[in-house]
Write a protein that holds these residues in place. Sequence first.
Motif, PDB file in Angstrom:
ATOM      1  N   ARG A 127       0.823  -1.214   0.000  1.00  0.00           N
ATOM      2  CA  ARG A 127       0.000   0.000   0.000  1.00  0.00           C
ATOM      3  C   ARG A 127       0.855   1.262   0.000  1.00  0.00           C
ATOM      4  NH1 ARG A 127      -5.519  -0.106   0.632  1.00  0.00           N
ATOM      5  NH2 ARG A 127      -5.188   2.026  -0.077  1.00  0.00           N
ATOM      6  N   LEU A 128       2.022   1.193   0.619  1.00  0.00           N
ATOM      7  CA  LEU A 128       2.901   2.357   0.645  1.00  0.00           C
ATOM      8  C   LEU A 128       3.256   2.806  -0.765  1.00  0.00           C
ATOM      9  CD1 LEU A 128       4.622   4.343   2.338  1.00  0.00           C
ATOM     10  CD2 LEU A 128       6.481   2.667   2.227  1.00  0.00           C
ATOM     11  N   ALA A 129       3.465   1.852  -1.654  1.00  0.00           N
ATOM     12  CA  ALA A 129       3.795   2.192  -3.039  1.00  0.00           C
ATOM     13  C   ALA A 129       2.682   3.000  -3.694  1.00  0.00           C
ATOM     14  CB  ALA A 129       4.077   0.919  -3.830  1.00  0.00           C
ATOM     15  N   GLU A 130       1.440   2.791  -3.250  1.00  0.00           N
ATOM     16  CA  GLU A 130       0.306   3.516  -3.833  1.00  0.00           C
ATOM     17  C   GLU A 130       0.280   4.974  -3.393  1.00  0.00           C
ATOM     18  OE1 GLU A 130      -3.253   1.401  -2.909  1.00  0.00           O
ATOM     19  OE2 GLU A 130      -2.430  -0.548  -3.530  1.00  0.00           O
ATOM     20  N   TYR A 131       0.924   5.288  -2.266  1.00  0.00           N
ATOM     21  CA  TYR A 131       0.935   6.669  -1.775  1.00  0.00           C
ATOM     22  C   TYR A 131       2.046   7.489  -2.434  1.00  0.00           C
ATOM     23  CZ  TYR A 131      -1.741   4.507   2.023  1.00  0.00           C
ATOM     24  OH  TYR A 131      -2.661   3.805   2.753  1.00  0.00           O
ATOM     25  N   ALA A 132       2.980   6.816  -3.099  1.00  0.00           N
ATOM     26  CA  ALA A 132       4.135   7.508  -3.673  1.00  0.00           C
ATOM     27  C   ALA A 132       3.736   8.259  -4.943  1.00  0.00           C
ATOM     28  CB  ALA A 132       5.246   6.511  -3.983  1.00  0.00           C
ATOM     29  N   ALA A 133       4.234   9.475  -5.060  1.00  0.00           N
ATOM     30  CA  ALA A 133       3.971  10.305  -6.245  1.00  0.00           C
ATOM     31  C   ALA A 133       5.306  10.661  -6.895  1.00  0.00           C
ATOM     32  CB  ALA A 133       3.223  11.573  -5.849  1.00  0.00           C
ATOM     33  N   PRO A 134       5.376  10.703  -8.217  1.00  0.00           N
ATOM     34  CA  PRO A 134       6.637  11.033  -8.897  1.00  0.00           C
ATOM     35  C   PRO A 134       7.023  12.493  -8.686  1.00  0.00           C
ATOM     36  CG  PRO A 134       4.849  10.895 -10.478  1.00  0.00           C
ATOM     37  CD  PRO A 134       4.272  10.457  -9.169  1.00  0.00           C
ATOM     38  N   PHE A 135       8.299  12.758  -8.794  1.00  0.00           N
ATOM     39  CA  PHE A 135       8.761  14.143  -8.752  1.00  0.00           C
ATOM     40  C   PHE A 135       9.947  14.290  -9.687  1.00  0.00           C
ATOM     41  CE2 PHE A 135      11.995  12.436  -6.036  1.00  0.00           C
ATOM     42  CZ  PHE A 135      13.042  13.338  -6.065  1.00  0.00           C
ATOM     43  N   ASP A 136      10.197  15.493 -10.111  1.00  0.00           N
ATOM     44  CA  ASP A 136      11.263  15.803 -11.059  1.00  0.00           C
ATOM     45  C   ASP A 136      12.474  16.307 -10.281  1.00  0.00           C
ATOM     46  OD1 ASP A 136      12.913  16.667 -13.063  1.00  0.00           O
ATOM     47  OD2 ASP A 136      11.342  17.670 -14.209  1.00  0.00           O
ATOM     48  N   ASP A 137      13.648  15.702 -10.528  1.00  0.00           N
ATOM     49  CA  ASP A 137      14.825  16.138  -9.768  1.00  0.00           C
ATOM     50  C   ASP A 137      15.331  17.506 -10.207  1.00  0.00           C
ATOM     51  OD1 ASP A 137      16.142  15.627 -12.141  1.00  0.00           O
ATOM     52  OD2 ASP A 137      17.025  13.747 -11.472  1.00  0.00           O
ATOM     53  N   ASP A 138      14.634  18.138 -11.171  1.00  0.00           N
ATOM     54  CA  ASP A 138      14.949  19.531 -11.518  1.00  0.00           C
ATOM     55  C   ASP A 138      14.198  20.515 -10.621  1.00  0.00           C
ATOM     56  OD1 ASP A 138      16.757  18.972 -13.513  1.00  0.00           O
ATOM     57  OD2 ASP A 138      15.229  18.845 -15.066  1.00  0.00           O
ATOM     58  N   GLU A 139      13.261  19.990  -9.812  1.00  0.00           N
ATOM     59  CA  GLU A 139      12.491  20.851  -8.913  1.00  0.00           C
ATOM     60  C   GLU A 139      13.336  21.148  -7.678  1.00  0.00           C
ATOM     61  OE1 GLU A 139       8.500  19.400  -8.160  1.00  0.00           O
ATOM     62  OE2 GLU A 139       8.634  18.145  -9.946  1.00  0.00           O
ATOM     63  N   ARG A 140      14.103  22.228  -7.751  1.00  0.00           N
ATOM     64  CA  ARG A 140      15.056  22.527  -6.682  1.00  0.00           C
ATOM     65  C   ARG A 140      14.368  22.699  -5.327  1.00  0.00           C
ATOM     66  NH1 ARG A 140      20.331  24.597  -6.508  1.00  0.00           N
ATOM     67  NH2 ARG A 140      20.803  25.393  -4.440  1.00  0.00           N
ATOM     68  N   GLU A 141      13.231  23.383  -5.320  1.00  0.00           N
ATOM     69  CA  GLU A 141      12.560  23.638  -4.044  1.00  0.00           C
ATOM     70  C   GLU A 141      12.144  22.340  -3.379  1.00  0.00           C
ATOM     71  OE1 GLU A 141       8.744  26.117  -2.239  1.00  0.00           O
ATOM     72  OE2 GLU A 141       9.325  26.367  -4.334  1.00  0.00           O
ATOM     73  N   ARG A 142      11.664  21.382  -4.183  1.00  0.00           N
ATOM     74  CA  ARG A 142      11.255  20.112  -3.597  1.00  0.00           C
ATOM     75  C   ARG A 142      12.470  19.335  -3.090  1.00  0.00           C
ATOM     76  NH1 ARG A 142       6.559  16.252  -5.711  1.00  0.00           N
ATOM     77  NH2 ARG A 142       5.472  17.892  -4.594  1.00  0.00           N
ATOM     78  N   ARG A 394      10.339   9.020  -6.670  1.00  0.00           N
ATOM     79  CA  ARG A 394       9.011   9.187  -6.077  1.00  0.00           C
ATOM     80  C   ARG A 394       9.173   9.579  -4.615  1.00  0.00           C
ATOM     81  NH1 ARG A 394       5.429   6.723  -9.526  1.00  0.00           N
ATOM     82  NH2 ARG A 394       3.772   6.499  -7.984  1.00  0.00           N
ATOM     83  N   VAL A 395       8.149  10.200  -4.053  1.00  0.00           N
ATOM     84  CA  VAL A 395       8.161  10.568  -2.641  1.00  0.00           C
ATOM     85  C   VAL A 395       6.800  10.257  -2.035  1.00  0.00           C
ATOM     86  CG1 VAL A 395       9.915  12.367  -2.809  1.00  0.00           C
ATOM     87  CG2 VAL A 395       7.525  12.950  -3.240  1.00  0.00           C
ATOM     88  N   PRO A 485      10.118   6.809  -0.454  1.00  0.00           N
ATOM     89  CA  PRO A 485       9.414   5.664   0.153  1.00  0.00           C
ATOM     90  C   PRO A 485      10.354   4.618   0.724  1.00  0.00           C
ATOM     91  CG  PRO A 485       9.207   5.653  -2.262  1.00  0.00           C
ATOM     92  CD  PRO A 485       9.788   6.970  -1.883  1.00  0.00           C
ATOM     93  N   THR A 486      11.602   4.585   0.269  1.00  0.00           N
ATOM     94  CA  THR A 486      12.568   3.604   0.775  1.00  0.00           C
ATOM     95  C   THR A 486      12.742   3.719   2.285  1.00  0.00           C
ATOM     96  OG1 THR A 486      13.769   3.538  -1.312  1.00  0.00           O
ATOM     97  CG2 THR A 486      14.982   2.862   0.641  1.00  0.00           C
ATOM     98  N   VAL A 487      12.658   4.939   2.820  1.00  0.00           N
ATOM     99  CA  VAL A 487      12.891   5.135   4.253  1.00  0.00           C
ATOM    100  C   VAL A 487      11.845   4.395   5.073  1.00  0.00           C
ATOM    101  CG1 VAL A 487      13.024   6.825   6.125  1.00  0.00           C
ATOM    102  CG2 VAL A 487      14.051   7.350   3.903  1.00  0.00           C
ATOM    103  N   LEU A 488      10.559   4.650   4.801  1.00  0.00           N
ATOM    104  CA  LEU A 488       9.501   3.994   5.574  1.00  0.00           C
ATOM    105  C   LEU A 488       9.411   2.511   5.239  1.00  0.00           C
ATOM    106  CD1 LEU A 488       7.290   4.184   7.630  1.00  0.00           C
ATOM    107  CD2 LEU A 488       5.711   5.003   5.856  1.00  0.00           C
ATOM    108  N   ARG A 489       9.664   2.161   3.980  1.00  0.00           N
ATOM    109  CA  ARG A 489       9.621   0.747   3.610  1.00  0.00           C
ATOM    110  C   ARG A 489      10.680  -0.048   4.377  1.00  0.00           C
ATOM    111  NH1 ARG A 489       9.490   1.397  -1.532  1.00  0.00           N
ATOM    112  NH2 ARG A 489      11.729   1.302  -1.895  1.00  0.00           N
ATOM    113  N   SER A 490      11.879   0.490   4.454  1.00  0.00           N
ATOM    114  CA  SER A 490      12.944  -0.180   5.226  1.00  0.00           C
ATOM    115  C   SER A 490      12.607  -0.216   6.706  1.00  0.00           C
ATOM    116  CB  SER A 490      14.278   0.540   5.021  1.00  0.00           C
ATOM    117  OG  SER A 490      14.694   0.487   3.677  1.00  0.00           O
ATOM    118  N   CYS A 491      11.988   0.853   7.200  1.00  0.00           N
ATOM    119  CA  CYS A 491      11.584   0.916   8.604  1.00  0.00           C
ATOM    120  C   CYS A 491      10.604  -0.212   8.928  1.00  0.00           C
ATOM    121  CB  CYS A 491      10.965   2.281   8.879  1.00  0.00           C
ATOM    122  SG  CYS A 491      10.270   2.469  10.532  1.00  0.00           S
TER     123      CYS A 491
END
Length: 537
Positions: A127-142, A394-395, A485-491
């Motif tokens: 289910r965690l994978a379903e909460y993940a949304a893509p992001f662009d690594d050009d988005e400096r603020e994010r 994704r985040v 998502p890797t952080v919470l998934r590993s947790c």
Amino acid sequence: MEATTRRRSTDEPARPALEAGTAVAATVRTTLGPNGMDTMVVDRDGSVLVTNTGSSVLERLDVAHPIGRSAVAAAASQDRAASDGSTRTVILLGALLDRARELIEDGAHPRTVVKGYARATERARERLAEYAAPFDDDERERLERIVATTVNGRWDDDAVGHFATAVVSALRRVDFDASRLTLHGYAGEGVAASTLVDGILVDHDASSTSVAPVVGADVPSLAAPRIALVRDAIGLDDTAAGTTVTVDDAHTLERVRDHERDVTAGLVDAVRESGADALFCAKPVDDGVRVALARAGVLVVERTRSDEFAAIERATDADAVPSPRDLDAAALGRAGSIRRREIGDVSTLVVADCPVEAHASLVLRGGTPHVVEETRRIVADGIDVLRQAVRDGRVVPGGGASATALSQTLASEATRVSGREQLVRSAYAEALTTLPRTLAENAGRDPTTAIADLKRRQRADGPDIGIGVDGSLVDARAAEIVEPPTVLRSCLTNAFETAATVLRVDDVLPAATANPSDEGMAPDGPDHGGYPWAIGH
């Protein structure tokens, strides 16, 4: 077996073992989140560490109970896997063990608990994978907000923003390749004085040898230098270590000095003939050789840090050789410049504009060595988490939003399972709420009210609602409180696997001191290759 080591019946709750795990969780619980409190850890030698980084606390805890040490090991595993979330892992582990104790006291078998936890963990990861949304690594603020989420609570808002900007700038400059980014820490100024340097920073501290103040007092800045790299120590004698020379008279002494001058001249000539302007050595350089090379116009840096040495080798396209006698023009590297830079009372060199690959150095400052070391560790975590986010692409929302959403989903799904497994899955779902509950409690809110409000808001507005920096409910994704998502998934994985290991243990027994003469032998049995003799059950 003596009464003190009697075996416990299988239906007797393993209270001491489970409570050892929950005690470790309680130790770091107050450090979680942006409002976490500091913990003071005092070593046996009296040295003091003040930190709110859970992994730093756990590393230094003197934990005697083996189950407690398992909790510490879970945090270390999380730190290696994701560089963040070690505190959450231990808190979740403590909650799982606490719920397991209640289930066992109510008659559930430990294996039933482990089985239910395993299925709940698998479902949570899905289910965690379903909460993940893509992001662009050009988005400096994010990108900066991802770093800020990782390091928040360690400094004030200005310092958090400063380091988030520095980390993002540094990683973008090296295309998110951490091997091209070095960290350096220097005490003497506040963290706000930390800065990003283009190029490879190399310490040229005048305290390394007694001759350094003479040779390093006026380090030149070199334009388009040709750079030599030497791996081994540079000395006057290639004979075996420990060789002694006996001098009986003045004539013999003069011959020894003549020999040393000849060797020094040979080494200097070898470097000059290669065309090198600068020489970096991974080991010590003899004082006389250093002075002679400096007089010949060659910049010499000895005891170069291994990561700096490797970075210079890659970036300048130099070939490291064992000895100056192996140098030639083909072995030399190139750089745009080598310039001197003073950081406090430390002299450094910056190798810049390298032709093969760009490098950057983060210079971290702090009032004391302890602050510098903590800053280095925190920034390293931010770097690793940001690189993980870029790899994931994704985040997921932070602030306890994802954990709460998973809790509500698993609690709902548990109602469709029969038998004791329903109770186990419900207990797992309840354990997940410990994470947002702790965030709210550390922010000064009533945890029970906060969790009730959070669940209500998520049912109305979706899974992105979480606990904000001030403890209020916010849209975590809109507020850029996000993480890979890797952080919470590993947790989830580390907490479950450690809990399962603990729950499968039905007794902790003291082992007899092994007889060295019996090493590798089982009692009344053959050699099993040195493995401990064990009975599985």
